[in-house]
Design an enzyme around this catalytic site. Structure first.
Site, PDB file in Angstrom:
ATOM      1  CB  SER A  77      -1.025  -0.021   1.058  1.00 40.18           C
ATOM      2  OG  SER A  77      -0.233   0.678   2.370  1.00 40.18           O
ATOM      3  CE  LYS A  78      -1.495   7.617  -1.320  1.00 44.86           C
ATOM      4  NZ  LYS A  78      -2.454   8.211  -2.266  1.00 44.86           N
ATOM      5  NE  ARG A  79      -1.820   3.676   5.465  1.00 46.78           N
ATOM      6  CZ  ARG A  79      -2.627   3.835   4.633  1.00 46.78           C
ATOM      7  NH1 ARG A  79      -2.823   4.784   4.009  1.00 46.78           N
ATOM      8  NH2 ARG A  79      -3.392   2.900   4.310  1.00 46.78           N
TER       9      ARG A  79
END
Ligand code: GLU
Length: 469
Positions: free
Chosen positions: A244-246
């Site tokens: 994911s993005k994080r």
């Protein structure tokens, strides 16, 4: 010119995700090896989230990797090719609506006047599919969605990576292609763009595989040639979850910030789902263009591996010419606030050479070489205890200073010979002389080779630092 035409259609989400960069790379490699075209099309249909800044994150990331694209409308300065921007899907909405109208005219789509409440309560039913012209007429100016009339039969996809996928069309509802407010839906926009841009191969993430039957039906209904599909495995974290993005490393440009070479990152992402089938690990961009085979991409998720990208980075750093490495390290040193302008190119090149093996990333140069630019502000505590607080330490430091003083010319070889002569005469290990010196010159217990760094520091500085030590 071959008929191969591929594209990457990223949604502008603020940064270039490593998975998107991988998809871009595979498309680009495929285009380049076939002498085809690679198109960048920003899928900014969700207009609220779309800004130029986001386009820049994508263009910047691709440019950093050296992935260039081939065509697009004039669009001010994004990415590698200032004169050509990417296509922007939002600017093509009229084209999409025009094609939806054509489907309406040909009876392959219909106006659906069902209200939100009705749909929420009953779900979609085929009420408006079978409505008579009079019923439609009676609705006057009421808002409507345009729905695609899913045909009977089966849809078969021969995916180049996933194999054959068969789907019974009756499992798919008549889906909306234009919203009541006139906005085209993703499925319509992507198919119209791919169709009109004569895309030959749709190479994208396998999260889109479930959309593909709808797309194939639309291609057929619109009378476009159906492209070949190749759905790539997702990029997973080291723990095996969808990245994911994080997650660390998800943002491609973070690797640049962390001192990785674009060559190494490119090499690394090429292996996210692909391998050459032999034991070669190091590839340049050109070598990848040669070696890449779409058919060799595997189906299962591609796990990220920090160790591996670090290893590749070290290898690519070793492959750079001394001048190239110098230029990149100077940029990092300057960025970190060190003034390199008083040093000659030859000196800086030498610095790059003696640090080359010691820096897993470009950023490590700061830790390795700060003492060349500023006096050591402090001395490593542990090393002080070990090197300077032994009984004979002061005596040895004096001996070293004397030895240094006599060295002429001030070169690596002469220094080495002098240290060895003294160590031999006193029957002590070379380390007894080298380690205390290093601490005085650098403030640290590890770093580039002592005689190399001493040569570069110069005699005067070395003597002064010995005195201070
Ligand atoms: N915009 C889609 C995405 O970013 C890509 C759709 C496609 O490649 O067809 O996932």
């Amino acid at each position: 010119m071959s008929n191969v035409r591929v594209r990457i259609a990223p949604s502008p989400t603020g940064f270039l995700h490593i998975g998107t960069a991988r998809t871009a790379l595979f498309n680009w490699l495929f285009a380049r090896q076939h002498g085809g075209a690679f198109i960048l099309r920003i899928e900014d249909t969700d207009t609220q989230r779309s800004t130029d800044e986001f386009d820049h994150a994508i263009g910047d990331g691709l440019a950093w990797l050296g992935i260039d694209w081939d065509e697009g409308p004039d669009f001010a300065g994004v990415g590698a090719k200032g004169e050509f921007g990417p296509y922007r899907q939002s600017l093509r909405a009229d084209i999409h609506r025009g094609e939806a109208q054509r489907l309406l005219d040909e009876g392959k789509a219909y106006k659906c006047f069902a209200s939100r409440e009705e749909l929420d309560a009953l779900g979609h039913n085929r009420k408006w599919r079978d409505a008579t012209p009079e019923q439609v007429e009676a609705m006057g100016e009421a808002p409507y969605a345009i729905r695609f009339k899913v045909p009977e039969g089966v849809t078969v996809i021969d995916d180049l990576i996933q194999g054959t996928v068969r789907i019974e069309n009756k499992e798919i509802d008549d889906f909306v292609i234009v919203k009541p407010n006139g906005d085209p839906i993703f499925h319509l926009a992507v198919v119209v763009d791919d169709g009109l841009m004569k895309i030959s191969h749709v190479i994208r993430g396998d999260d889109h595989l479930s959309n593909t039957p709808r797309h194939v039906m639309l291609f057929e209904a619109l009378g476009y040639a159906v492209p070949q599909f190749a759905h790539l495995p997702m990029v997973l974290t080291e723990g095996g979850k969808k990245m994911s993005k994080r997650d660390h490393g998800a943002n491609l440009l973070d690797w640049r910030t962390e001192g990785y070479l674009p060559e190494a990152v490119l090499n690394y992402i090429a292996f996210l789902g692909w391998n050459p089938g032999d034991d070669r690990e190091l590839f340049t961009r050109d070598e990848l263009v040669e070696a890449f085979r779409l058919e060799r991409v595997n189906k299962s998720g591609a796990r990220f591996g920090l160790k591996r990208i670090q290893f590749l980075n070290g290898q690519h750093i070793r492959r750079l010419s001394a001048e190239d490495l110098r230029a990149r390290l100077v940029a990092v040193l300057e960025e970190a606030g060190f003034d390199t302008s008083s040093k000659s190119e030859a000196w800086l090149t030498q610095l790059a050479e003696i640090c080359r093996e010691k820096i897993p990333t470009l950023n490590d140069i700061v830790r390795q070489a700060d003492f060349f630019f500023v006096e050591p502000a402090e001395y490593e505590e542990k090393a002080v205890k070990k090197q300077w607080e032994k009984d004979d330490a002061l005596e040895r430091m004096r001996l070293i200073r004397e030895t240094m003083e006599s060295v002429d010319p001030w070169t690596h070889d002469a220094l080495k010979a002098a240290y060895e002569a003294v160590a031999g005469a006193r029957e002590m290990g070379l380390g007894k002389l080298v380690h205390p010196t290093r601490l005085a010159l650098t403030g640290k217990s590890v770093g580039p080779g002592l005689f190399e760094l001493a040569e570069l520091l110069g005699k005067e500085t070395c003597l002064a630092r010995m005195d201070r030590g």
